[in-house]
Design an enzyme around this catalytic site. Structure first.
Site, PDB file in Angstrom:
ATOM      1  N   ASP A   1      -1.355   3.817   7.760  1.00 52.04           N
ATOM      2  CA  ASP A   1      -1.933   2.142   6.819  1.00 52.04           C
ATOM      3  C   ASP A   1      -3.358   2.456   6.621  1.00 52.04           C
ATOM      4  OD1 ASP A   1      -2.081  -0.055   6.015  1.00 52.04           O
ATOM      5  OD2 ASP A   1      -1.255  -0.821   8.091  1.00 52.04           O
TER       6      ASP A   1
ATOM      7  N   CYS B   1       0.910  -1.338  -0.068  1.00 54.58           N
ATOM      8  CA  CYS B   1       0.311   0.551   0.190  1.00 54.58           C
ATOM      9  C   CYS B   1       0.653   1.304   0.239  1.00 54.58           C
ATOM     10  CB  CYS B   1      -1.250   0.390   1.623  1.00 54.58           C
ATOM     11  SG  CYS B   1      -1.894  -1.653   0.775  1.00 54.58           S
ATOM     12  N   ARG B   2       1.964   1.445   1.599  1.00 55.46           N
ATOM     13  CA  ARG B   2       2.306   2.716   1.821  1.00 55.46           C
ATOM     14  C   ARG B   2       3.557   2.879   0.507  1.00 55.46           C
ATOM     15  NH1 ARG B   2       2.090   2.784   7.382  1.00 55.46           N
ATOM     16  NH2 ARG B   2       2.465   0.094   6.876  1.00 55.46           N
ATOM     17  N   SER B   3       4.195   1.685   0.843  1.00 53.57           N
ATOM     18  CA  SER B   3       5.810   2.145   0.560  1.00 53.57           C
ATOM     19  C   SER B   3       6.378   1.893  -1.064  1.00 53.57           C
ATOM     20  CB  SER B   3       6.541   1.115   0.961  1.00 53.57           C
ATOM     21  OG  SER B   3       6.689  -0.628   0.704  1.00 53.57           O
TER      22      SER B   3
HETATM   23  P1  4NP Z   1       1.475  -1.388   3.539  1.00 57.79           P
HETATM   24  O1  4NP Z   1      -0.407  -2.090   4.453  1.00 57.79           O
HETATM   25  O2  4NP Z   1       2.335  -1.680   4.775  1.00 57.79           O
HETATM   26  O3  4NP Z   1       0.847   0.318   3.693  1.00 57.79           O
HETATM   27  O4  4NP Z   1       1.470  -1.817   2.758  1.00 57.79           O
HETATM   28  C1  4NP Z   1      -0.528  -3.222   4.817  1.00 57.79           C
HETATM   29  C2  4NP Z   1      -0.819  -4.281   3.646  1.00 57.79           C
HETATM   30  C3  4NP Z   1      -0.687  -4.833   4.596  1.00 57.79           C
HETATM   31  C4  4NP Z   1      -1.124  -5.575   5.282  1.00 57.79           C
HETATM   32  C5  4NP Z   1      -0.001  -5.644   6.082  1.00 57.79           C
HETATM   33  C6  4NP Z   1       0.434  -3.405   5.814  1.00 57.79           C
HETATM   34  N1  4NP Z   1      -0.780  -7.336   5.808  1.00 57.79           N
HETATM   35  O5  4NP Z   1      -0.978  -6.550   7.002  1.00 57.79           O
HETATM   36  O6  4NP Z   1      -1.241  -8.006   5.214  1.00 57.79           O
END
Ligand code: 4NP
Length: 142
Positions: A113, A8-10
């Site tokens: 997040d 999502c973010r990175s």
């Molecule tokens: P990200 O968001 O850290 O911004 O990529 C997430 C995507 C998936 C999960 C957690 C955060 N997950 O638990 O699958």
């Protein structure tokens, strides 16, 4: 650019920073990774892909990978989205010098997040965009 899942973010941070670096003709190598390994080998979350696309940035070809110790020697700056990411990454730092490379993308604030709330992707894009602008400005004055 480091977050938890690298979906999502990175990936947004990688895409946005790459876009600015291309625009400015900077010779920077940009990459992203997650501290977790759940999504390794997958593309970014479709909501991030769509949000980036709405701003003219294509992140669809990125592939998720996990953050690794060798990233400390590979990169000069390790920009994390939140304080949990920072703790995870710092725990892997081989030495003090490496630890100084780690900082929050937003300086003192976190990029939240957006995973569980579709409406958060657009505001997260704006936060990351501002963070990238500020990093470029800061690095150019060093
Ligand atoms: P990200 O968001 O850290 O911004 O990529 C997430 C995507 C998936 C999960 C957690 C955060 N997950 O638990 O699958």
């Amino acid at each position: 650019m480091v977050c938890l899942g690298n979906i999502c973010r990175s990936p947004l941070a990688e895409g946005i920073m790459q876009h600015f670096v291309d625009e400015d003709g900077l010779d920077w190598q940009i990459d992203s990774a997650g501290t977790g390994n759940w999504h390794v080998g997958e593309g970014p979350d479709r909501r991030s892909v769509l949000t980036a696309r709405n701003h003219g940035i294509d992140i669809s070809k990125q592939v998720c990978r996990q953050f690794r110790r060798s990233d400390f020697s590979e990169f000069d700056l390790i920009l994390v989205m939140d304080k949990n990411n920072r703790s995870e990454v710092l725990a892997m730092a081989p030495d003090e010098q490496s630890a100084t490379k780690v900082m929050l993308l937003l300086g003192d604030k976190e990029v939240p997040d957006p995973y569980y709330d579709d409406s958060k992707f657009e505001p997260v894009f704006a936060l990351i965009e501002q963070g990238c602008r500020d990093i470029i400005k800061k690095q150019r004055t060093i």
